[in-house]
Scaffold this motif. Structure first.
Motif, PDB file in Angstrom:
ATOM      1  N   ALA A   1      91.737 107.786   5.535  1.00 20.75           N
ATOM      2  CA  ALA A   1      90.543 107.603   6.372  1.00 20.75           C
ATOM      3  C   ALA A   1      89.314 107.532   5.482  1.00 20.75           C
ATOM      4  N   GLY A   2      89.282 108.371   4.410  1.00 19.45           N
ATOM      5  CA  GLY A   2      88.161 108.334   3.470  1.00 19.45           C
ATOM      6  C   GLY A   2      88.079 106.995   2.746  1.00 19.45           C
TER       7      GLY A   2
ATOM      8  N   LYS B   1     101.595 118.217  14.618  1.00 24.69           N
ATOM      9  CA  LYS B   1     103.042 118.219  14.339  1.00 24.69           C
ATOM     10  C   LYS B   1     103.401 119.073  13.140  1.00 24.69           C
ATOM     11  N   LYS B   2     102.399 119.329  12.250  1.00 27.59           N
ATOM     12  CA  LYS B   2     102.611 120.097  11.024  1.00 27.59           C
ATOM     13  C   LYS B   2     103.749 119.511  10.176  1.00 27.59           C
ATOM     14  N   ASN B   3     103.673 118.154   9.915  1.00 33.27           N
ATOM     15  CA  ASN B   3     104.714 117.476   9.112  1.00 33.27           C
ATOM     16  C   ASN B   3     104.290 117.243   7.661  1.00 33.27           C
ATOM     17  N   GLY B   4     103.087 117.773   7.263  1.00 35.80           N
ATOM     18  CA  GLY B   4     102.635 117.693   5.885  1.00 35.80           C
ATOM     19  C   GLY B   4     101.961 116.386   5.505  1.00 35.80           C
ATOM     20  N   LYS B   5     101.718 115.483   6.470  1.00 37.81           N
ATOM     21  CA  LYS B   5     101.127 114.180   6.175  1.00 37.81           C
ATOM     22  C   LYS B   5      99.650 114.124   6.525  1.00 37.81           C
ATOM     23  N   ALA B   6      99.098 115.195   7.071  1.00 38.92           N
ATOM     24  CA  ALA B   6      97.715 115.176   7.541  1.00 38.92           C
ATOM     25  C   ALA B   6      96.732 114.941   6.396  1.00 38.92           C
ATOM     26  N   LYS B   7      96.936 115.594   5.271  1.00 38.31           N
ATOM     27  CA  LYS B   7      96.025 115.455   4.126  1.00 38.31           C
ATOM     28  C   LYS B   7      95.992 114.014   3.620  1.00 38.31           C
ATOM     29  N   LYS B   8      97.159 113.394   3.535  1.00 36.62           N
ATOM     30  CA  LYS B   8      97.287 112.040   3.036  1.00 36.62           C
ATOM     31  C   LYS B   8      96.566 111.081   3.965  1.00 36.62           C
ATOM     32  N   ARG B   9      96.717 111.257   5.272  1.00 28.86           N
ATOM     33  CA  ARG B   9      96.130 110.354   6.256  1.00 28.86           C
ATOM     34  C   ARG B   9      94.613 110.539   6.311  1.00 28.86           C
ATOM     35  N   PHE B  10      94.146 111.789   6.140  1.00 29.81           N
ATOM     36  CA  PHE B  10      92.695 111.981   6.062  1.00 29.81           C
ATOM     37  C   PHE B  10      92.129 111.329   4.801  1.00 29.81           C
TER      38      PHE B  10
ATOM     39  N   ALA C   1      90.364 101.211  10.606  1.00 35.00           N
ATOM     40  CA  ALA C   1      91.259 102.054   9.810  1.00 35.00           C
ATOM     41  C   ALA C   1      90.823 103.526   9.875  1.00 35.00           C
ATOM     42  N   ILE C   2      89.517 103.759   9.835  1.00 32.07           N
ATOM     43  CA  ILE C   2      89.024 105.155   9.926  1.00 32.07           C
ATOM     44  C   ILE C   2      89.500 105.809  11.213  1.00 32.07           C
ATOM     45  N   ALA C   3      89.346 105.072  12.323  1.00 30.15           N
ATOM     46  CA  ALA C   3      89.740 105.623  13.622  1.00 30.15           C
ATOM     47  C   ALA C   3      91.226 105.911  13.653  1.00 30.15           C
ATOM     48  N   VAL C   4      92.024 104.940  13.120  1.00 24.36           N
ATOM     49  CA  VAL C   4      93.493 105.086  13.164  1.00 24.36           C
ATOM     50  C   VAL C   4      93.938 106.258  12.318  1.00 24.36           C
TER      51      VAL C   4
END
Length: 311
Positions: free
Chosen positions: A41-42, A29-38, A15-18
């Motif tokens: 990962a945590g 892509k700058k779609n605003g989902k990067a923070k949520k996905r990081f 899951a961390i890798a994904v």
């Protein structure tokens, strides 16, 4: 429980890798989902840590023994690998050392050979330089001797030429002096002869000079113009000026002295030392008559002559 912990560990790691990859993709892509996905990962990291805890905490004795054996085997394998690597490293080091020693030996031999070649070349070069120097010195010496010889010959020629020129100059000088002396002697002789001839001519001229009786002269002075005459008498009056001397000369001697009424007008170039009442003899050419006014106001006409000698 250890199996569940292992599953959680694997699931968290995947899951961390994904989620990290999805977060990076969202950043691009700058779609605003990067923070949520990081964040996911945590969470996955936390699940992986939890699984690892479960695996350690809930291991069975068999698993522990198995793990211990596995660990021992791994240690042995690592030790064997280390010994193998060490042996390989030692073999490689030995081979490298042998290679280095061979290379060093070859290099030393090449250096020695190069040194010997350099020394031979340097020796040959030194010999050639010495030979060239000796040849150059010999050539310079020969050239210097030739130059010295040429200079000596040139100096000898110059001295000989200077001597010949000096002798020629001295000879020319002596000839010029002799010629000048001869010319001077000739000129002096000619001047002497000319003076003697002039003196003789003057003497002859004076010897031929006649004394015309005053009564005859006063009658018509112009008749005797150009005649060379001689008169002796007493100076009645003498005057000088403008490089000319004028004499009124009484030329008839009476028993009581010189007759002041029988006077000749005499002009002579230059000045004399004679004064009034001197007795002189004059030689000259009759020029006719001359008129002048006396102190009493009378106009008087007398014979006139241009004298060349007063003595």
């Amino acid at each position: 429980m250890s199996n569940i912990g292992f599953a959680l560990f694997l699931l968290g790691m995947v899951a961390i890798a994904v989620f990290i990859l999805m977060g990076l993709f969202s950043l691009i892509k700058k779609n605003g989902k990067a923070k949520k996905r990081f964040l996911f990962a945590g969470v996955s990291l936390a699940v992986m840590v939890l699984g690892a805890v479960f695996m350690v905490a809930f291991q069975t004795d068999e698993e522990k023994a198995l793990n211990e054996e596995r660990r021992i085997a791994e240690v042995k394998a690592e030790k064997a690998q280390e010994e193998k690597d060490k042996a390989k490293a030692e073999a490689a080091a030995k081979e490298e050392k042998e290679k280095k020693e061979a290379a060093a030996k070859k290099k030393a031999e090449e250096a020695k050979k190069e040194k010997e070649e350099k020394e031979a070349a340097a020796k040959k070069k030194a010999e050639e330089a010495k030979k060239a120097k000796e040849e150059k010195e010999a050539a310079e010496k020969a050239k210097a001797e030739q130059v010295a010889k040429e200079k000596a010959e040139a100096k000898k020629k110059a001295e000989q030429k200077a001597k010949e020129e000096a002798e020629a100059k001295e000879k020319a000088k002596q000839e010029a002096a002799a010629k000048k002396k001869a010319e001077a002697d000739k000129k002096a002789k000619e001047e002497r002869e000319a003076k003697e001839a002039a003196a003789k001519a003057e003497a002859d001229k004076q010897a031929s000079a006649q004394t015309i009786r005053y009564a005859q002269m006063i009658k018509n002075p112009d008749r005797y113009a150009g005649e060379y005459v001689k008169y002796r008498g007493e100076i009645v009056q003498i005057q000088e000026g403008d490089d000319m001397t004028v004499i009124r000369l009484a030329v008839t001697q009476e028993s009581y002295g010189w007759n002041p009424n029988e006077v000749i007008w005499v002009e002579v170039e230059g000045y004399t030392d004679f004064v009034d009442e001197d007795i002189v003899t004059v030689y000259g050419t009759v020029v006719g008559k001359h008129s002048y006014t006396s102190q009493a106001g009378w106009e008087i006409t007398v014979p006139a002559m241009l004298a060349d000698t007063v003595e």
